[in-house]
Scaffold this active site. Structure first.
Site, short mmCIF file in Angstrom:
data_model
loop_
_atom_site.label_atom_id
_atom_site.label_comp_id
_atom_site.label_asym_id
_atom_site.label_seq_id
_atom_site.Cartn_x
_atom_site.Cartn_y
_atom_site.Cartn_z
CG ASN A 79 6.07 -31.40 -68.65
OD1 ASN A 79 6.28 -32.58 -68.86
ND2 ASN A 79 5.42 -30.63 -69.51
CB SER A 111 -0.04 -30.22 -70.49
OG SER A 111 -0.09 -31.26 -71.44
CD GLU A 112 4.85 -32.34 -73.04
OE1 GLU A 112 5.38 -33.42 -73.33
OE2 GLU A 112 4.51 -32.05 -71.87
CG ASN A 113 -1.13 -30.60 -74.96
OD1 ASN A 113 -0.70 -30.73 -73.81
ND2 ASN A 113 -2.40 -30.83 -75.25
#
Length: 448
Positions: A258, A281-283
């Site tokens: 990340n 990607s954290e979304n």
């Protein structure tokens, strides 16, 4: 199967009453129910508690509710992108509660599942944990986070059938899936409504039992704010590129990685298919590729955590924010590369609170710093005024305790070896004397 009623945005807005807790899906402006929010902004409804990752950009979505004075309180992880939200909070006009992004997603998931709350190591040692309930579990201090439910949820999906089953597109799942479960009344704004039975049951993300009303509304590029498109012009100085290259050298084939905002983003520009690195990607995306060559926007491409359109590599998968942060907390992300404001001798990190500004933008930093297997910090060695960033004890509000494994600056590379800050390498053009002079923290030296 039931048939879910189809209504207009104006009819949907009428279901929100004064004093309600309103959940609003979306990340940046991706997966954001903009038509529902704009219809609500045309009403006199007020004293709302808004729950979402952010309130949206100025004049868009929740940003319009804020400007209209319809919000009593904001609950989310990142309000800094809206200057009006920052000022309203600073002036005491609107109450606010800042929650790390992963904790927010999990709190919504818990609320929707009838779970009172959960414990997490995220935010321990930070201002967010001050005065809150904590507990030692398996030797690790963890913070209790209460589940979140709302009176009404406005969410956005790509397709629905007449039974209310929803399908999301690319990174538009984000907070929408959890919010669809966590409100007394759920209204889904969708691009297309198809007859019952038209959707393959294998691809349905939100079953129709969660959805009360459907609103068909077509998205246009102007609805997406700054996520609408991206240019390729990017000027980067060589010191920043040196740091990005050095960080890349730490990544191994097969690593799930990340990358944070700023210098870490430059690492993505250096990654080739031969590196075999899988970007997270954290979304809600695993398998992030480079920016699109045609400079297309969020209607054509997925969007990363920086709200920038990207391409999807072969083998890419999409998921919602709760699952994404479950990957992080569950140690399925091998490396996080993040920016920093301060790092100290005890491997503590401060990177979210800028001096002199309200604390309104934690985002996913706390979750990533405490959850990734390895944490690499890239930052300039000193501030613009020459003051050091590698210090004995962090003076700025902490992001995570004892979490940093490696620090890469424009002058030096440090590791924590046997719990001691250790200089292992000088960056191009730097001298040992300069590093000693500009580093306030004590460190050992193991230069090759």
């Amino acid at each position: 199967m039931k048939t879910v009623p189809q209504i207009t945005p104006e009819q949907a807005a009428a279901y929100v009453k004064d004093g309600d807790i309103l959940l609003q899906g979306g990340f940046g402006m991706t997966g954001n129910p903009v038509h529902l929010m704009h219809a609500l902004a045309e009403t006199a409804t007020k004293n709302l508690t808004f729950v979402g990752n952010n309130v949206g950009e100025v004049g868009l979505g929740g940003g319009r509710l804020l400007r209209n004075g319809q919000l009593k309180k904001m609950i989310g992880s990142f309000f800094t992108s809206n200057p009006e939200a920052v000022k309203a909070a600073q002036d005491g006009i609107v109450e606010y509660e800042l929650i790390p992004q992963g904790s927010l997603a999990e709190a919504l998931r818990a609320g929707g599942a009838g779970i009172g709350g959960f414990y997490t190591p995220t935010a321990i040692g930070t201002p967010i944990a001050a005065g809150q309930e904590t507990k030692i579990i398996d030797g690790v201090e963890q913070l209790f986070v209460k589940g979140i439910r709302g009176n009404v949820a406005f969410i956005r999906a790509w397709q629905a059938d007449t039974a209310g089953n929803l399908v999301y597109r690319m990174t538009e799942q984000n907070f929408n899936r959890a919010m669809a479960t966590a409100a007394d009344l759920v209204i889904a704004e969708v691009e297309e409504i198809v007859p019952e039975g038209s959707l393959d049951p294998n691809i349905i993300h939100t079953p129709g039992c969660f959805v009360d009303y459907l609103v068909q509304a077509t998205l246009k590029p102007e609805d997406l704010g700054s996520s609408a498109s991206v240019g390729k012009n990017k000027k980067v100085n060589e010191d920043r590129m040196h740091m990005a290259r050095r960080a890349l050298a730490e990544l191994k084939k097969g690593d799930v990685v990340n990358l944070g905002i700023g210098i870490p983003t430059l690492v993505a520009d250096l990654i080739t298919p031969e590196h075999g690195i899988i970007l997270h990607s954290e979304n809600g995306m695993l398998g992030v590729g480079p920016a699109p060559e045609d400079e297309g926007g969020a209607l054509e491409y997925p969007v990363n955590a920086g709200k920038i359109p990207v391409t999807a590599l072969p083998g890419t998968s999409y998921f919602d924010s709760a699952e994404s942060f479950g990957m992080i907390r569950g140690k399925h992300v091998d490396v996080a590369v993040m920016g920093g404001l301060e790092v100290d001798e005890e491997a503590n990190l401060a990177n979210w609170a800028v001096p002199g500004q309200p604390l309104l933008g934690v985002g996913g930093a706390m979750d990533l710093a405490s959850g990734a297997k390895t944490l690499i910090i890239t930052m300039t060695h000193t501030n613009k005024d020459g003051s050091p960033k590698v210090v004995p004890v962090c003076k700025l509000p902490l992001t995570a305790l004892r979490a940093v494994d490696m620090v890469i600056t424009d002058l030096a590379v440090f590791r924590y070896i046997e719990n001691k800050l250790t200089l292992i390498e000088l960056m191009p053009g730097a001298t040992l004397e300069e590093v000693r002079e500009k580093t306030e923290a004590k460190f050992e030296e193991r230069l090759a």
